[in-house]
Write a protein that holds these residues in place. Structure first.
Motif, short mmCIF file in Angstrom:
data_model
loop_
_atom_site.label_atom_id
_atom_site.label_comp_id
_atom_site.label_asym_id
_atom_site.label_seq_id
_atom_site.Cartn_x
_atom_site.Cartn_y
_atom_site.Cartn_z
N GLY A 64 0.83 -1.21 0.00
CA GLY A 64 0.00 0.00 0.00
C GLY A 64 0.86 1.25 0.00
O GLY A 64 2.06 1.19 0.24
N PRO A 65 0.25 2.39 -0.27
CA PRO A 65 1.02 3.63 -0.32
C PRO A 65 1.71 3.98 1.00
O PRO A 65 2.85 4.43 0.99
CB PRO A 65 0.00 4.70 -0.70
CG PRO A 65 -1.29 4.03 -0.88
CD PRO A 65 -1.14 2.59 -0.61
N GLU A 66 1.01 3.74 2.12
CA GLU A 66 1.63 4.09 3.40
C GLU A 66 2.81 3.16 3.71
O GLU A 66 3.81 3.59 4.28
CB GLU A 66 0.61 4.06 4.55
CG GLU A 66 0.11 2.70 4.95
CD GLU A 66 -0.96 2.14 4.06
OE1 GLU A 66 -1.24 0.94 4.18
OE2 GLU A 66 -1.53 2.87 3.24
N LYS A 67 2.72 1.89 3.29
CA LYS A 67 3.85 0.98 3.51
C LYS A 67 4.99 1.30 2.56
O LYS A 67 6.16 1.15 2.92
CB LYS A 67 3.40 -0.48 3.33
CG LYS A 67 2.69 -1.00 4.55
CD LYS A 67 2.74 -2.50 4.58
CE LYS A 67 2.14 -3.00 5.87
NZ LYS A 67 2.24 -4.44 5.97
N ARG A 68 4.70 1.75 1.36
CA ARG A 68 5.77 2.14 0.43
C ARG A 68 6.56 3.31 0.99
O ARG A 68 7.79 3.31 0.94
CB ARG A 68 5.19 2.50 -0.92
CG ARG A 68 4.69 1.32 -1.70
CD ARG A 68 4.17 1.74 -3.05
NE ARG A 68 3.52 0.60 -3.69
CZ ARG A 68 2.39 0.67 -4.34
NH1 ARG A 68 1.76 1.81 -4.48
NH2 ARG A 68 1.87 -0.41 -4.87
N VAL A 69 5.85 4.31 1.50
CA VAL A 69 6.53 5.48 2.07
C VAL A 69 7.34 5.09 3.29
O VAL A 69 8.50 5.49 3.45
CB VAL A 69 5.50 6.59 2.41
CG1 VAL A 69 6.14 7.69 3.22
CG2 VAL A 69 4.88 7.14 1.15
N ALA A 70 6.75 4.28 4.17
CA ALA A 70 7.45 3.86 5.39
C ALA A 70 8.67 3.01 5.07
O ALA A 70 9.74 3.18 5.67
CB ALA A 70 6.50 3.10 6.31
N THR A 71 8.55 2.10 4.11
CA THR A 71 9.67 1.25 3.72
C THR A 71 10.80 2.08 3.11
O THR A 71 11.98 1.91 3.45
CB THR A 71 9.21 0.18 2.71
OG1 THR A 71 8.18 -0.60 3.31
CG2 THR A 71 10.35 -0.73 2.31
N THR A 72 10.45 3.00 2.21
CA THR A 72 11.46 3.86 1.60
C THR A 72 12.15 4.72 2.65
O THR A 72 13.39 4.85 2.63
CB THR A 72 10.81 4.76 0.53
OG1 THR A 72 10.14 3.93 -0.42
CG2 THR A 72 11.83 5.62 -0.16
#
Length: 91
Positions: A64-72
């Motif tokens: 999801g978008p929030e996981k993509r931002v957090a992972t990055t």
């Protein structure tokens, strides 16, 4: 400190696999922590520790978008820490 925040405190969906083989949609704290279900916490911990499960963990980090931002952001924090240590050693 940034990496710790994103791995253990940022609010995201759990993402652990349910009995229906779908990702759990309950709220969790951090990329490596599960939701309120004890089994989901163990499942996410196993993904991070057992090498054959790393592929499943990597797939779950980008759902999801929030996981993509957090992972990055977590990866950027780790890279920043490595660069700071190298700079400290080089001086």
């Amino acid at each position: 400190m940034t990496t710790v925040f994103f791995l253990f405190r940022v609010p995201v969906w759990c993402g652990a696999l349910t009995r229906d083989r779908e990702p759990c949609r309950k709220n969790a704290n951090g990329l490596l922590m599960g939701c309120s279900y004890q089994q989901h916490k163990w499942q996410k911990l196993k993904f991070a520790v057992v090498p054959p499960k790393w592929r499943e963990l990597n797939r779950g980090l980008w759902v999801g978008p929030e996981k993509r931002v957090a992972t990055t952001a977590a990866f950027c924090g780790m890279i920043s820490a490595v660069v700071a240590v190298i700079d400290l050693i080089a001086k």
